[in-house]
Design a protein around this motif. Structure first.
Motif, PDB file in Angstrom:
ATOM      1  N   LEU A  57       0.829  -1.198   0.000  1.00 24.00           N
ATOM      2  CA  LEU A  57       0.000   0.000   0.000  1.00 24.00           C
ATOM      3  C   LEU A  57       0.867   1.254   0.000  1.00 24.00           C
ATOM      4  N   ALA A  58       1.926   1.265   0.816  1.00 28.12           N
ATOM      5  CA  ALA A  58       2.820   2.427   0.851  1.00 28.12           C
ATOM      6  C   ALA A  58       3.461   2.647  -0.513  1.00 28.12           C
ATOM      7  N   TYR A  59       3.832   1.561  -1.173  1.00 32.10           N
ATOM      8  CA  TYR A  59       4.429   1.684  -2.507  1.00 32.10           C
ATOM      9  C   TYR A  59       3.418   2.254  -3.505  1.00 32.10           C
ATOM     10  N   LEU A  60       2.190   1.727  -3.505  1.00 31.24           N
ATOM     11  CA  LEU A  60       1.168   2.221  -4.433  1.00 31.24           C
ATOM     12  C   LEU A  60       0.876   3.698  -4.217  1.00 31.24           C
ATOM     13  N   LEU A  61       0.846   4.129  -2.974  1.00 39.53           N
ATOM     14  CA  LEU A  61       0.562   5.531  -2.685  1.00 39.53           C
ATOM     15  C   LEU A  61       1.661   6.445  -3.225  1.00 39.53           C
ATOM     16  N   ARG A  62       2.895   5.935  -3.274  1.00 36.40           N
ATOM     17  CA  ARG A  62       3.979   6.712  -3.884  1.00 36.40           C
ATOM     18  C   ARG A  62       3.924   6.619  -5.411  1.00 36.40           C
ATOM     19  N   ASP A  63       3.767   5.411  -5.927  1.00 36.15           N
ATOM     20  CA  ASP A  63       3.908   5.191  -7.360  1.00 36.15           C
ATOM     21  C   ASP A  63       2.710   5.693  -8.158  1.00 36.15           C
ATOM     22  N   TYR A  64       1.553   5.736  -7.538  1.00 32.15           N
ATOM     23  CA  TYR A  64       0.343   6.181  -8.232  1.00 32.15           C
ATOM     24  C   TYR A  64      -0.209   7.482  -7.650  1.00 32.15           C
ATOM     25  N   ALA A  65       0.647   8.245  -6.991  1.00 38.15           N
ATOM     26  CA  ALA A  65       0.182   9.500  -6.382  1.00 38.15           C
ATOM     27  C   ALA A  65      -0.423  10.444  -7.414  1.00 38.15           C
ATOM     28  N   TRP A  66       0.072  10.376  -8.655  1.00 34.37           N
ATOM     29  CA  TRP A  66      -0.414  11.257  -9.709  1.00 34.37           C
ATOM     30  C   TRP A  66      -1.903  11.069  -9.999  1.00 34.37           C
ATOM     31  N   LEU A  67      -2.465   9.908  -9.630  1.00 35.51           N
ATOM     32  CA  LEU A  67      -3.886   9.693  -9.880  1.00 35.51           C
ATOM     33  C   LEU A  67      -4.753  10.684  -9.119  1.00 35.51           C
ATOM     34  N   GLY A  68      -4.235  11.191  -8.000  1.00 36.73           N
ATOM     35  CA  GLY A  68      -5.000  12.177  -7.239  1.00 36.73           C
ATOM     36  C   GLY A  68      -5.044  13.546  -7.877  1.00 36.73           C
ATOM     37  N   ASP A  69      -4.271  13.749  -8.951  1.00 42.33           N
ATOM     38  CA  ASP A  69      -4.254  15.062  -9.600  1.00 42.33           C
ATOM     39  C   ASP A  69      -5.499  15.320 -10.432  1.00 42.33           C
ATOM     40  N   ASP A  70      -6.167  14.265 -10.869  1.00 46.00           N
ATOM     41  CA  ASP A  70      -7.390  14.401 -11.666  1.00 46.00           C
ATOM     42  C   ASP A  70      -8.423  13.446 -11.090  1.00 46.00           C
ATOM     43  N   ARG A  71      -9.099  13.903 -10.063  1.00 49.25           N
ATOM     44  CA  ARG A  71      -9.998  13.023  -9.324  1.00 49.25           C
ATOM     45  C   ARG A  71     -11.185  12.542 -10.146  1.00 49.25           C
ATOM     46  N   PRO A  72     -11.843  13.396 -10.951  1.00 46.55           N
ATOM     47  CA  PRO A  72     -12.946  12.879 -11.781  1.00 46.55           C
ATOM     48  C   PRO A  72     -12.480  11.790 -12.747  1.00 46.55           C
ATOM     49  N   ALA A  73     -11.274  11.937 -13.312  1.00 43.54           N
ATOM     50  CA  ALA A  73     -10.762  10.919 -14.226  1.00 43.54           C
ATOM     51  C   ALA A  73     -10.520   9.611 -13.487  1.00 43.54           C
ATOM     52  N   LEU A  74     -10.027   9.706 -12.254  1.00 42.33           N
ATOM     53  CA  LEU A  74      -9.813   8.509 -11.447  1.00 42.33           C
ATOM     54  C   LEU A  74     -11.142   7.805 -11.181  1.00 42.33           C
TER      55      LEU A  74
END
Length: 348
Positions: free
Chosen positions: A249-266
């Protein structure tokens, strides 16, 4: 200065490869290293094709001939004016027909030893398919697997940095292979372009040395892994990364942090799971996505989607999984990944 059809095996003998197909054809796929000098652009090709169907072949050739002549003249003036006498281009179109033939004739009239690729792009395409079919079954693959968040891609990159041979299919496909796997700023290539790059990569590998590859399903995003490679992957020895859920989980939160930049797209990406999840679960996940609450979202994705999917698919498709080397790690930081890769590289 003979004028003879040239085969794919002779590509390396030329100064430059010139693809005279339309920009759209070139964008779909082309021989690596080729430059695009279209004799008909996309709109011109449409006009000529429509005229051929609706009027006659003669009228199409008459209109197209004028277009081709103008475009060749422009390329000669803008791109090739400074080329020396010993400049040696190889020209190709879709199937080694009139488009490349016209270009070659003009280049030879100037005095250059221009040649035409026999069979054009279609010959190249057949070569790619043949190369994958021949080379993939001979690979000494080592398959890296582990549930989502095990840092498999980063481990592959670390293995490559440590001198190991690596075949990164997700990099070639520009996709991380999951519902959230689209790579920002990198649209996926066409299937043909993926296979061209794959064949190019396979040709660079030493078949006498092992090659590390990540376990993949048949499809990576919208790209299909060619059957000869998929079969070789599924029958090869396996190394499984075993990391606890909190480290993943800690790794995913670092590696996919960019997903939080466009919340509707996520949130929209999660709709791809609507056939697999209860409506209330998907609604909660969408709510987390829109709020940027990645931690509970990723934790739930692991527990309810990715881990069960991994348990079902890997055991069914990887013949070597029961006898896999299991490499445990509870540290998937950058330093931990380097250490993990070193341990994996030391395996016999």
């Amino acid at each position: 200065m003979s004028h003879k059809p040239t085969t794919v095996a002779e590509l390396g003998e030329f100064t430059v490869l010139i693809d005279v197909r339309s920009p759209a054809e070139f964008a779909l796929d082309h021989i690596p290293g080729a430059i695009n000098c279209p004799v008909l652009d996309d709109e011109e090709r449409r006009v000529v094709g429509t005229t051929y169907v609706q009027v006659s072949a003669f009228e199409a050739r008459k209109i197209g001939g004028a277009m081709v002549a103008r475009n060749i003249a422009r390329h000669l003036d803008e791109q090739f004016r400074d080329k020396p006498r010993d400049w040696r281009p190889l020209v190709y179109c879709w199937r080694g027909g009139m488009r490349s033939g016209s270009f070659v004739n003009w280049l030879r009239l100037v005095g250059w030893d221009a040649q035409q690729l026999k069979g054009g792009y279609k010959a190249w395409r057949a070569h790619v398919i043949e190369q994958i079919a021949q080379r993939a079954p001979a690979l000494d693959l080592r398959v890296l697997c582990g549930p989502t968040g095990s840092a498999k891609t980063r481990v592959l990159q670390a293995l490559a940095a440590q001198g190991e041979q690596v075949l990164d299919l997700e990099d070639l496909a520009a996709h991380r292979g999951s519902v959230l796997g689209a790579v920002p700023g990198r649209p996926q290539p066409s299937q043909k372009a993926f296979e061209t790059q794959l064949a190019h990569r396979l040709a660079a590998l030493d078949p006498a040395r092992r090659v590390w590859v990540e376990a993949e399903s048949r499809r990576i995003g919208r790209i299909t892994v060619p059957e000869p490679l998929l079969q070789r992957l599924r029958e090869s020895p396996v190394v499984e990364i075993a990391a606890p859920p909190d480290a993943r989980l800690a790794y995913l939160l670092r590696d996919y942090a960019w997903l939080g930049d466009d919340r509707p797209a996520l949130a929209d990406k999660l709709d791809g799971l609507r056939e697999l999840l209860p409506r209330d679960v998907l609604a909660q996940w969408r709510e987390w996505a829109l709020a940027g609450a990645l931690a509970p979202l990723f934790e739930a994705l692991m527990a309810r989607h990715y881990d069960p999917l991994y348990a079902r698919s890997q055991g069914r498709h990887l013949a070597g999984l029961p006898n896999a080397h299991r490499v445990a790690s509870d540290d998937l930081s950058d330093a931990g990944i380097q250490s993990l890769a070193g341990h994996i590289a030391s395996l016999p």
